[in-house]
Design an enzyme around this catalytic site. Structure first.
Site, PDB file in Angstrom:
ATOM      1  N   GLY A 175      -2.004   0.923 -16.670  1.00 46.45           N
ATOM      2  CA  GLY A 175      -3.141   0.877 -16.886  1.00 46.45           C
ATOM      3  C   GLY A 175      -3.708   0.448 -15.391  1.00 46.45           C
ATOM      4  O   GLY A 175      -4.762   1.033 -14.881  1.00 46.45           O
ATOM      5  N   CYS A 176      -2.979  -0.115 -14.743  1.00 49.02           N
ATOM      6  CA  CYS A 176      -3.317  -0.655 -13.208  1.00 49.02           C
ATOM      7  C   CYS A 176      -3.309   0.917 -12.319  1.00 49.02           C
ATOM      8  O   CYS A 176      -4.001   1.175 -11.586  1.00 49.02           O
ATOM      9  CB  CYS A 176      -2.505  -1.527 -12.784  1.00 49.02           C
ATOM     10  SG  CYS A 176      -2.627  -3.054 -13.553  1.00 49.02           S
ATOM     11  N   THR A 177      -2.165   1.643 -12.484  1.00 48.65           N
ATOM     12  CA  THR A 177      -2.467   2.968 -12.050  1.00 48.65           C
ATOM     13  C   THR A 177      -3.212   3.820 -12.374  1.00 48.65           C
ATOM     14  O   THR A 177      -4.001   4.340 -11.398  1.00 48.65           O
ATOM     15  CB  THR A 177      -0.805   3.519 -12.250  1.00 48.65           C
ATOM     16  OG1 THR A 177       0.238   2.763 -11.834  1.00 48.65           O
ATOM     17  CG2 THR A 177      -0.786   4.985 -11.397  1.00 48.65           C
TER      18      THR A 177
END
Length: 154
Positions: A45-47
């Site tokens: 998700g962060c990527t």
């Protein structure tokens, strides 16, 4: 502690970026800022969120925005994350979670029936005079740029 809301003055933060350079909210006076908080470098998700913002960086800067990411990861972790995904903006290493706490982005989370303290994924849009004009608490990680621009009608 008082929860931040739209219309509040953004708390002044200071932290070290991926190049060990101190950056502060005051460095961006006169610019609009997309200040996003995310849990961990190199997680799905962060990527997706970081790459989405990076891919739209030229469009965002042409509209007067500066993008700054904050997570509790180390400077070394941020360096690898930026290199691996060709990210085009500053990431602050908030290992002491000071900025996260200033912006109400550190708190109780629940997963699989377990409660724990962690990073609450949030994005703050700060105007040229340092006022929070929009807070995103439900971030669309794969389409965050359009979410931001759509809400701001840009």
């Amino acid at each position: 502690m008082k929860m931040l809301k739209e219309g509040d003055k953004a708390p002044v933060f200071k932290g070290l970026n991926q190049d060990e350079k101190e950056i502060s909210l005051n460095d961006f006076s006169g610019k609009k800022i997309i200040l996003y908080f995310y849990p961990k470098d190199n997680t799905p998700g962060c990527t997706a969120e970081s790459c989405n913002l990076s891919e739209s960086y030229d469009d965002l800067t042409s509209k007067g925005f500066e993008v700054i990411g904050v997570s509790p990861d180390s400077i070394a972790s941020h360096q690898k994350f930026i290199t691996k995904h060709s990210l085009r903006f500053n990431l602050i290493a908030d290992t002491e979670k000071e900025i996260l706490q200033q912006y109400d982005a550190w708190g109780l989370k629940k997963m699989y029936g377990r409660e724990y303290m962690g990073v609450l994924r949030k994005t703050f849009i700060i105007d040229e005079s340092g006022v929070i004009i929009k807070i995103f608490e439900k971030v669309k990680t794969k389409d965050h740029t359009n979410q931001i621009l759509g809400e701001l009608e840009l």
